[in-house]
Design an enzyme around this catalytic site. Structure first.
Site, PDB file in Angstrom:
ATOM      1  CG  ASP A 167      25.206  18.650  71.922  1.00  0.00           C
ATOM      2  OD1 ASP A 167      24.606  19.235  71.299  1.00  0.00           O
ATOM      3  OD2 ASP A 167      25.885  18.821  72.972  1.00  0.00           O
ATOM      4  CG  HIS A 176      25.792  22.217  74.846  1.00  0.00           C
ATOM      5  ND1 HIS A 176      25.147  21.457  73.930  1.00  0.00           N
ATOM      6  CD2 HIS A 176      24.760  23.303  75.238  1.00  0.00           C
ATOM      7  CE1 HIS A 176      24.038  21.800  73.653  1.00  0.00           C
ATOM      8  NE2 HIS A 176      23.826  22.760  74.353  1.00  0.00           N
TER       9      HIS A 176
HETATM   10  P1  NAX Z   1      12.300  27.409  79.466  1.00  0.00           P
HETATM   11  O1  NAX Z   1      12.466  28.907  78.962  1.00  0.00           O
HETATM   12  O2  NAX Z   1      10.939  26.926  78.883  1.00  0.00           O
HETATM   13  O3  NAX Z   1      12.346  27.319  80.998  1.00  0.00           O
HETATM   14  C1  NAX Z   1      13.481  27.740  81.752  1.00  0.00           C
HETATM   15  C2  NAX Z   1      12.834  27.998  83.077  1.00  0.00           C
HETATM   16  O4  NAX Z   1      13.821  28.239  84.108  1.00  0.00           O
HETATM   17  C3  NAX Z   1      11.816  29.094  83.153  1.00  0.00           C
HETATM   18  O5  NAX Z   1      10.634  28.469  84.003  1.00  0.00           O
HETATM   19  C4  NAX Z   1      12.403  29.895  84.281  1.00  0.00           C
HETATM   20  O6  NAX Z   1      11.692  30.647  85.274  1.00  0.00           O
HETATM   21  C5  NAX Z   1      13.348  28.991  85.103  1.00  0.00           C
HETATM   22  N1  NAX Z   1      14.401  29.707  85.593  1.00  0.00           N
HETATM   23  C6  NAX Z   1      15.430  30.693  85.512  1.00  0.00           C
HETATM   24  N2  NAX Z   1      16.316  30.944  86.098  1.00  0.00           N
HETATM   25  C7  NAX Z   1      16.148  30.157  87.230  1.00  0.00           C
HETATM   26  C8  NAX Z   1      16.761  29.904  88.335  1.00  0.00           C
HETATM   27  N3  NAX Z   1      17.827  30.601  88.783  1.00  0.00           N
HETATM   28  N4  NAX Z   1      16.270  29.091  89.099  1.00  0.00           N
HETATM   29  C9  NAX Z   1      15.221  28.219  88.971  1.00  0.00           C
HETATM   30  N5  NAX Z   1      14.426  28.592  87.836  1.00  0.00           N
HETATM   31  C10 NAX Z   1      14.927  29.190  86.852  1.00  0.00           C
HETATM   32  O7  NAX Z   1      13.560  26.845  78.925  1.00  0.00           O
HETATM   33  P2  NAX Z   1      13.826  25.395  78.441  1.00  0.00           P
HETATM   34  O8  NAX Z   1      13.462  25.207  77.074  1.00  0.00           O
HETATM   35  O9  NAX Z   1      13.089  24.418  79.468  1.00  0.00           O
HETATM   36  O10 NAX Z   1      15.268  25.271  78.690  1.00  0.00           O
HETATM   37  C11 NAX Z   1      16.043  25.464  79.628  1.00  0.00           C
HETATM   38  C12 NAX Z   1      17.561  25.500  79.597  1.00  0.00           C
HETATM   39  O11 NAX Z   1      18.160  24.656  78.755  1.00  0.00           O
HETATM   40  C13 NAX Z   1      17.927  26.880  78.641  1.00  0.00           C
HETATM   41  O12 NAX Z   1      19.083  27.449  79.117  1.00  0.00           O
HETATM   42  C14 NAX Z   1      18.340  26.166  77.067  1.00  0.00           C
HETATM   43  O13 NAX Z   1      19.298  26.931  76.392  1.00  0.00           O
HETATM   44  C15 NAX Z   1      18.947  24.793  77.881  1.00  0.00           C
HETATM   45  N6  NAX Z   1      19.377  23.760  76.741  1.00  0.00           N
HETATM   46  C16 NAX Z   1      20.333  23.023  77.086  1.00  0.00           C
HETATM   47  C17 NAX Z   1      20.444  22.133  75.986  1.00  0.00           C
HETATM   48  C18 NAX Z   1      21.691  21.287  76.382  1.00  0.00           C
HETATM   49  O14 NAX Z   1      22.063  20.252  75.619  1.00  0.00           O
HETATM   50  N7  NAX Z   1      22.706  21.396  77.236  1.00  0.00           N
HETATM   51  C19 NAX Z   1      19.582  21.669  75.106  1.00  0.00           C
HETATM   52  C20 NAX Z   1      18.230  22.151  75.079  1.00  0.00           C
HETATM   53  C21 NAX Z   1      18.302  23.702  75.516  1.00  0.00           C
HETATM   54  O15 NAX Z   1      18.327  24.707  74.592  1.00  0.00           O
END
Ligand code: NAX
Length: 332
Positions: free
Chosen positions: A163, A191
């Site tokens: 952000d 966030h």
């Molecule tokens: P993806 O869906 O591509 O990847 C997430 C991965 O996490 C998947 O491979 C899933 O199998 C794995 N996963 C789920 N639960 C798990 C657990 N308990 N232990 C280990 N692995 C687990 O998502 P991606 O685009 O990489 O985003 C990941 C997260 O970042 C999401 O929650 C998203 O909302 C968040 N974000 C946060 C941002 C921030 O600024 N704080 C910005 C970007 C993003 O939106």
């Protein structure tokens, strides 16, 4: 100083991790330290990590140490210095037979995951481990994890650097200033779309934004909503959420914590409130932070907030309080 560092990354087969992981071992993020990686995924996809490990080996990173992958978070946590908690269950997927639509369901499911991860970090992570939660809802996930870890020497953060970087980019265009000359871009609060990006205290070529921008109409009706809604705008345009910029922001956060902050500067992340700026104690709140010479990370406490800023910040604090209420059953 240790010549090696162990980093745990969850969500390691996801899209953010694909950009993030190579940068952890590129010799820049942790300088010349050897970087051991422990990559964690859920059981259904953990085998995919074999391919990622092959790619890492094929990339030839001289600073890369041991790389392991597992679906056992506790095992991965042993003696780790850094935890980048990227994995979480997104809205819209079917989980245990139910489609996850509501933010309260999302809070509850991911909250449960962060209880277990928090306990493991508290028990097995290094005593001075740093934890950066990226997976949403990041602040409340960190709140739950920190509570479960019950180890005040470890530092829990939720990521607001993306952000902050987005806000810097918008201000750089508005003021025709190089992005490098924009500092102290503070994101106050959660966030989420209630965050308050502070265009009054930002430093633009060492001058306060309040005097350089001097355009409240633009600040209120263009700048603030643009930063708050940027994640959605990327999803609408790309058909997927921010990935490479999120990975870069995670790296920026790690680097900001790994070296002392230059005098007068600060960086953005959410950490547990100690009551600073009248935020209820314990909430994981976006603050201006500084890293001291000895590696301690502190809230910068000399920022002055206008009445306008305070009213915006309060909306985000109230949201954090309502999220806290929604997950109170996960607190012990
Ligand atoms: P993806 O869906 O591509 O990847 C997430 C991965 O996490 C998947 O491979 C899933 O199998 C794995 N996963 C789920 N639960 C798990 C657990 N308990 N232990 C280990 N692995 C687990 O998502 P991606 O685009 O990489 O985003 C990941 C997260 O970042 C999401 O929650 C998203 O909302 C968040 N974000 C946060 C941002 C921030 O600024 N704080 C910005 C970007 C993003 O939106």
């Amino acid at each position: 100083m240790s010549s090696s560092v162990k980093v745990v990354v969850t969500g390691a087969a996801g899209q953010i991790a694909y950009s993030l992981i190579p940068r952890l071992v590129d010799g820049r993020t942790f300088g010349d330290k050897k970087v051991d990686l422990a990559l964690v995924e859920i059981p259904q996809v953990v085998d995919k990590l074999e391919g990622l490990v092959m790619e890492l080996e094929d990339s030839y990173f001289p600073n890369m140490g041991q790389v392991t992958y597992t679906d056992n978070f506790a095992e991965a946590s042993k003696d780790a210095d850094w935890f980048l908690l990227v994995g979480s269950i997104p809205r819209g997927i079917v989980y245990n037979g139910k489609k996850i639509e509501e933010r309260s369901d999302l809070l509850s499911i991911n909250g449960g995951i962060f209880v277990d991860q928090g306990k493991a970090i508290g028990s097995y992570g290094k005593d001075d481990a740093k934890i950066l939660v990226v997976g949403n809802p990041a602040n409340t996930n960190a709140f739950i994890g920190k509570n479960a870890a019950n180890n005040d020497n470890q530092l829990w953060m939720a990521m607001t650097m993306l952000d902050s970087n987005r806000a810097k980019s918008i201000i750089s265009k508005k003021t025709n200033t190089n992005i490098d000359d924009i500092n102290n871009m503070i994101i106050w609060g959660n966030h989420s779309p209630t965050m308050y990006p502070d265009a009054e205290n930002v430093l633009i070529s060492n001058e306060l934004g309040s005097s350089v921008i001097n355009d409240m109409e633009w600040t209120e009706s263009s700048f603030i909503p643009k930063v708050q809604q940027r994640g959605k705008a990327v999803i609408d345009a790309r058909g997927a959420s921010s990935a490479t910029s999120a990975a870069k922001a995670a790296i920026d956060t790690v680097m900001a914590c790994e070296s002392p902050t230059l005098s007068g500067n600060c960086f953005s992340a959410a950490i547990a409130s100690d009551g600073s700026y009248d935020v209820p104690e314990g909430l994981i709140c976006g603050y201006p932070l500084i890293t001291l010479e000895d590696g301690t990370i502190e809230i910068k406490r000399d920022i002055s907030l206008s009445d306008f800023a305070k009213s915006k910040f309060k909306i985000s604090i109230d949201e954090l309080l309502s999220e806290k209420e929604a997950v109170k059953h996960l607190m012990q």
